[in-house]
Design a protein around this motif. Structure first.
Motif, PDB file in Angstrom:
ATOM      1  N   HIS A  90       5.473  -8.596  -9.320  1.00 41.54           N
ATOM      2  CA  HIS A  90       6.649  -9.293  -8.813  1.00 41.54           C
ATOM      3  C   HIS A  90       6.433 -10.157  -7.581  1.00 41.54           C
ATOM      4  N   ALA A  91       5.304 -10.069  -6.912  1.00 42.39           N
ATOM      5  CA  ALA A  91       5.092 -10.826  -5.678  1.00 42.39           C
ATOM      6  C   ALA A  91       4.506 -12.197  -5.994  1.00 42.39           C
ATOM      7  N   ARG A  92       4.165 -12.905  -4.955  1.00 43.99           N
ATOM      8  CA  ARG A  92       3.530 -14.210  -5.114  1.00 43.99           C
ATOM      9  C   ARG A  92       2.287 -14.247  -4.226  1.00 43.99           C
ATOM     10  N   ARG A  93       1.561 -15.282  -4.300  1.00 40.75           N
ATOM     11  CA  ARG A  93       0.305 -15.500  -3.592  1.00 40.75           C
ATOM     12  C   ARG A  93      -0.804 -14.672  -4.220  1.00 40.75           C
ATOM     13  N   ASP A  94      -1.969 -14.704  -3.599  1.00 40.40           N
ATOM     14  CA  ASP A  94      -3.160 -14.150  -4.245  1.00 40.40           C
ATOM     15  C   ASP A  94      -3.603 -12.785  -3.739  1.00 40.40           C
ATOM     16  N   SER A  95      -2.994 -12.283  -2.669  1.00 42.91           N
ATOM     17  CA  SER A  95      -3.491 -11.024  -2.118  1.00 42.91           C
ATOM     18  C   SER A  95      -2.351 -10.132  -1.646  1.00 42.91           C
ATOM     19  N   VAL A  96      -2.701  -8.865  -1.463  1.00 42.43           N
ATOM     20  CA  VAL A  96      -1.800  -7.857  -0.898  1.00 42.43           C
ATOM     21  C   VAL A  96      -2.603  -7.055   0.121  1.00 42.43           C
ATOM     22  N   ARG A  97      -1.905  -6.398   1.021  1.00 40.55           N
ATOM     23  CA  ARG A  97      -2.579  -5.527   1.992  1.00 40.55           C
ATOM     24  C   ARG A  97      -2.117  -4.108   1.738  1.00 40.55           C
ATOM     25  N   VAL A  98      -3.079  -3.198   1.612  1.00 39.02           N
ATOM     26  CA  VAL A  98      -2.804  -1.781   1.384  1.00 39.02           C
ATOM     27  C   VAL A  98      -3.211  -1.030   2.645  1.00 39.02           C
ATOM     28  N   THR A  99      -2.345  -0.133   3.102  1.00 37.51           N
ATOM     29  CA  THR A  99      -2.624   0.650   4.304  1.00 37.51           C
ATOM     30  C   THR A  99      -2.255   2.102   4.057  1.00 37.51           C
ATOM     31  N   VAL A 100      -3.089   3.008   4.534  1.00 37.89           N
ATOM     32  CA  VAL A 100      -2.744   4.428   4.562  1.00 37.89           C
ATOM     33  C   VAL A 100      -2.884   4.874   6.009  1.00 37.89           C
ATOM     34  N   THR A 101      -1.797   5.432   6.551  1.00 36.87           N
ATOM     35  CA  THR A 101      -1.727   5.814   7.960  1.00 36.87           C
ATOM     36  C   THR A 101      -1.497   7.309   8.068  1.00 36.87           C
ATOM     37  N   ARG A 102      -2.254   7.948   8.927  1.00 37.88           N
ATOM     38  CA  ARG A 102      -2.023   9.368   9.202  1.00 37.88           C
ATOM     39  C   ARG A 102      -0.876   9.473  10.190  1.00 37.88           C
ATOM     40  N   LEU A 103       0.205  10.113   9.773  1.00 38.29           N
ATOM     41  CA  LEU A 103       1.397  10.234  10.609  1.00 38.29           C
ATOM     42  C   LEU A 103       1.382  11.471  11.489  1.00 38.29           C
ATOM     43  N   GLY A 104       0.546  12.384  11.186  1.00 34.18           N
ATOM     44  CA  GLY A 104       0.489  13.638  11.921  1.00 34.18           C
ATOM     45  C   GLY A 104      -0.164  14.661  11.031  1.00 34.18           C
ATOM     46  N   GLN A 105      -0.125  15.879  11.453  1.00 30.84           N
ATOM     47  CA  GLN A 105      -0.765  16.943  10.697  1.00 30.84           C
ATOM     48  C   GLN A 105      -0.093  17.095   9.331  1.00 30.84           C
ATOM     49  N   GLY A 106      -0.838  16.833   8.280  1.00 26.59           N
ATOM     50  CA  GLY A 106      -0.327  17.040   6.935  1.00 26.59           C
ATOM     51  C   GLY A 106       0.509  15.911   6.352  1.00 26.59           C
ATOM     52  N   ARG A 107       0.666  14.783   7.069  1.00 24.87           N
ATOM     53  CA  ARG A 107       1.525  13.695   6.584  1.00 24.87           C
ATOM     54  C   ARG A 107       0.813  12.353   6.654  1.00 24.87           C
ATOM     55  N   VAL A 108       1.070  11.521   5.653  1.00 24.96           N
ATOM     56  CA  VAL A 108       0.530  10.163   5.629  1.00 24.96           C
ATOM     57  C   VAL A 108       1.605   9.196   5.159  1.00 24.96           C
ATOM     58  N   ARG A 109       1.404   7.940   5.498  1.00 24.52           N
ATOM     59  CA  ARG A 109       2.241   6.854   4.977  1.00 24.52           C
ATOM     60  C   ARG A 109       1.338   5.918   4.191  1.00 24.52           C
ATOM     61  N   VAL A 110       1.735   5.638   2.968  1.00 25.66           N
ATOM     62  CA  VAL A 110       1.045   4.681   2.114  1.00 25.66           C
ATOM     63  C   VAL A 110       1.935   3.440   2.059  1.00 25.66           C
TER      64      VAL A 110
END
Length: 169
Positions: A90-110
């Protein structure tokens, strides 16, 4: 398949970074400033093609391995696949950025950032439909902790995974 990995210390990171000993890069370790302070994250810009889902899953798996969070690995890999697939479709352009962040003990944000301002919408899929269930999967695996951040050039779609570990009272 991952070649031999070496662990290297990164100032300000709570866990060592992993550097591949091959010419293929898996992602850059960065530190992201959050409301809870600086948090380590891996990020990678990928082509906006379906085959990038495999690279995104590999980066997420590597980050969770480095951080010692195998309990959220399956959910995180599935969520990043679903978010990336939405951007591919559904997006446009040629690239996307993927990030995984450690939010604290036992938690992440994708998170996946793309250059479309159109917000993803949960839709009801027919029983025999082959697509249309991605955001339902993200909703379920994140226990409703997902959202969209509008950006001047597009949007960031993210999901928080894992249970916050509470200190003994």
């Amino acid at each position: 398949m991952l070649e031999t990995l070496s662990r290297v210390a990164v100032p300000g990171a709570s866990a060592p970074a992993v550097r591949r000993r091959s010419s293929r890069r898996i992602g850059a370790l960065i530190v992201i400033e959050t409301g809870a302070g600086p948090m380590p994250a891996y990020t990678e810009t990928l082509p906006r093609v379906a085959a990038s889902a495999q690279c995104a899953r590999r980066m997420v798996r590597l980050a969770l391995d480095v951080w010692g969070l195998p309990g959220v690995q399956d959910a995180a890999e599935l969520v990043v696949s679903e978010l990336l697939t939405n951007s591919v479709l559904h997006a446009r352009r040629d690239s996307v950025r993927v990030t995984v962040t450690r939010l604290g003990q036992g938690r992440v944000r994708v998170a996946v950032v793309d250059l479309s301002r159109d917000r993803p919408a949960v839709r009801a899929a027919d029983d025999d439909a082959e697509s249309g269930r991605g955001l339902d999967i993200v909703e379920t695996l994140s226990c409703g902790r997902w959202g969209v951040d509008p950006l001047p050039w597009g949007k960031r779609v993210w999901a928080d995974l894992g249970q916050e570990v509470k200190p003994d009272e």
